[in-house]
Design a protein around this motif. Structure first.
Motif, mmCIF file in Angstrom:
data_model
loop_
_atom_site.group_PDB
_atom_site.id
_atom_site.type_symbol
_atom_site.label_atom_id
_atom_site.label_comp_id
_atom_site.label_asym_id
_atom_site.label_seq_id
_atom_site.Cartn_x
_atom_site.Cartn_y
_atom_site.Cartn_z
ATOM 1 N N LEU A 62 7.220 25.632 11.641
ATOM 2 C CA LEU A 62 8.390 26.460 11.933
ATOM 3 C C LEU A 62 9.709 25.778 11.610
ATOM 4 O O LEU A 62 10.748 26.437 11.594
ATOM 5 N N THR A 63 9.694 24.473 11.349
ATOM 6 C CA THR A 63 10.941 23.739 11.150
ATOM 7 C C THR A 63 11.317 23.572 9.688
ATOM 8 O O THR A 63 12.483 23.275 9.378
ATOM 9 N N HIS A 75 7.445 20.258 17.313
ATOM 10 C CA HIS A 75 6.890 21.562 17.665
ATOM 11 C C HIS A 75 6.307 21.490 19.073
ATOM 12 O O HIS A 75 5.646 20.513 19.434
ATOM 13 N N ALA A 76 6.540 22.543 19.864
ATOM 14 C CA ALA A 76 5.935 22.654 21.192
ATOM 15 C C ALA A 76 4.908 23.786 21.171
ATOM 16 O O ALA A 76 5.115 24.815 20.529
ATOM 17 N N LEU A 77 3.808 23.563 21.890
ATOM 18 C CA LEU A 77 2.691 24.504 21.864
ATOM 19 C C LEU A 77 2.255 24.814 23.286
ATOM 20 O O LEU A 77 2.198 23.928 24.141
ATOM 21 N N PRO A 107 4.079 24.550 27.908
ATOM 22 C CA PRO A 107 4.510 24.045 26.601
ATOM 23 C C PRO A 107 4.646 22.523 26.597
ATOM 24 O O PRO A 107 5.193 21.930 27.531
ATOM 25 N N ARG A 108 4.125 21.909 25.537
ATOM 26 C CA ARG A 108 4.250 20.465 25.366
ATOM 27 C C ARG A 108 4.191 20.163 23.875
ATOM 28 O O ARG A 108 3.732 20.992 23.080
ATOM 29 N N PRO A 109 4.680 18.987 23.446
ATOM 30 C CA PRO A 109 4.636 18.665 22.024
ATOM 31 C C PRO A 109 3.217 18.758 21.468
ATOM 32 O O PRO A 109 2.243 18.383 22.148
ATOM 33 N N VAL A 110 3.095 19.240 20.252
ATOM 34 C CA VAL A 110 1.787 19.338 19.616
ATOM 35 C C VAL A 110 1.138 17.965 19.553
ATOM 36 O O VAL A 110 -0.051 17.806 19.816
ATOM 37 N N ARG A 111 1.910 16.959 19.207
ATOM 38 C CA ARG A 111 1.368 15.603 19.164
ATOM 39 C C ARG A 111 2.468 14.601 19.465
ATOM 40 O O ARG A 111 3.644 14.842 19.216
ATOM 41 N N ARG A 112 2.051 13.509 20.045
ATOM 42 C CA ARG A 112 2.920 12.360 20.271
ATOM 43 C C ARG A 112 2.281 11.149 19.601
ATOM 44 O O ARG A 112 1.055 11.088 19.435
ATOM 45 N N THR A 165 6.655 26.858 19.190
ATOM 46 C CA THR A 165 8.098 26.878 18.981
ATOM 47 C C THR A 165 8.528 25.644 18.200
ATOM 48 O O THR A 165 7.888 24.594 18.254
ATOM 49 N N GLY A 166 9.632 25.781 17.479
ATOM 50 C CA GLY A 166 10.183 24.672 16.714
ATOM 51 C C GLY A 166 11.273 25.161 15.792
ATOM 52 O O GLY A 166 11.207 26.291 15.288
ATOM 53 N N GLY A 167 12.297 24.330 15.582
ATOM 54 C CA GLY A 167 13.357 24.686 14.654
ATOM 55 C C GLY A 167 14.109 25.941 15.016
ATOM 56 O O GLY A 167 14.648 26.621 14.134
#
Length: 327
Positions: free
Chosen positions: A176-177, A185-187, A220-225, A248-250
């Protein structure tokens, strides 16, 4: 509307169908019934990874946006039993599993354009009995339709003249960014449980709770860290949840609602680089594969939601993708 896109190495014409409605534009290829591009008015980048030429779809970007099947995901050992008969499939993943239907799945075939309008198209594909080891003469259909609100609805159906298995899925990679990487990105996923897998990504048994694990996306949390384990897992969707998933993102928001009992999420770890629409070489974590589907290795797990398809019945899946600019 449809127009010529490219020719296959065998000289067969591939068309691209351009759809538009509600401020959303989509491009569908007859090769693999592929979602090649999806864009929002006023946003300067596409939301799915794709390529402007056919060649990448025949190589490193084989599954990008395609309809995979006839049985998406993995079948352990490339074999399963149906009504007392053992069926052996093509083992196209390291010689030990069947992935997305085998060497020539539904993604690597030319679908027939059956109907089209400014906002929808329907494609079909016929699979002969025994192809890839799967029984039944089957007729598949994929319909993409843009609504007045800009949401894209994908309806997949299949019929067969003999008992068989069916589990089609769209394999789009979402970003999305407009920038490679998923850290921004949050998922969130409406899934209280997921399937643990072994070293070959085959489910090890019954669903387990996501609570307290890296796979808890109920909020919602970041897709990856950095340093987190790869995600290439099936999430068992909570029945009746709407939406099923939000990314979500961007400044954009993607809501996906599906009637499938699961969704495979793959964070593109180890993704083979391929050329994108803007000329960039998309590498690992360039996008997030979101694949509504039945659960992996279901033919070998009678306790999983069934993917059996009998003559006279119709298998179906309906998924709705709604991307908007966040207010």
């Amino acid at each position: 509307m449809a127009e010529h896109f490219a020719d296959t190495p065998e000289g067969l014409p591939v068309d691209v169908i351009r759809l538009q409605a509600g401020g959303t534009r989509a491009q569908i290829l007859t090769w693999g019934a592929t979602l090649q591009d999806l864009r929002l008015d006023g946003v300067d980048h596409g939301l799915v990874l794709g390529a402007p030429q056919l060649a990448p779809y025949l190589g490193p970007m084989r599954y990008f946006g395609a309809i995979v099947g006839p049985v998406a995901n993995r079948i352990a050992g490339g074999t399963a039993e149906l009504d007392g008969t053992r069926h052996d499939f093509e083992k196209n993943e390291a010689g030990r599993t069947t992935l997305h239907g085998g060497h020539i799945g539904t993604d690597a075939r030319l679908w027939q354009l059956e109907e089209e309008s400014d906002s929808h198209c329907r494609l079909s594909l016929r699979l002969a009995d025994g192809e890839g080891g799967f029984p039944g003469n089957r007729v598949l259909s994929a319909e993409y339709r843009l609504g007045d609100d800009g949401a894209l609805t994908l309806t997949l159906t299949a019929v067969s003249d003999a008992p068989t298995w069916m589990n089609l899925a769209n394999h789009a990679y979402w970003n999305l960014t407009g920038r490679d990487g998923l850290e921004d990105h949050a998922l969130s996923i409406a899934a209280s449980s997921y399937l643990e897998v072994d070293d070959h990504l085959i489910p090890t048994g019954a669903p387990v709770p996501v609570a307290g694990t890296r796979f808890d996306f109920r909020a919602p949390r970041p897709v990856r860290r950095e340093g987190e384990a790869m995600v290439d897992h099936n999430f068992c969707l909570d029945p009746g949840a709407r939406p099923s998933l939000v990314l979500t993102g961007g400044g954009l928001r993607l809501e996906i609602t599906t009637d499938a009992p699961g969704v495979q999420i793959f964070d593109a770890t180890g993704l083979t680089p391929g050329p994108g629409h803007d000329g960039r070489q998309h590498g690992p974590h360039a996008g997030l594969a979101i694949e509504p589907q039945f659960w992996p290795d279901t033919p070998n797990h009678p306790d999983y939601p069934s993917i059996r398809l009998d003559p006279g019945a119709t298998w179906s899946q309906v998924s709705r993708y709604h991307a908007t600019v966040e207010s």
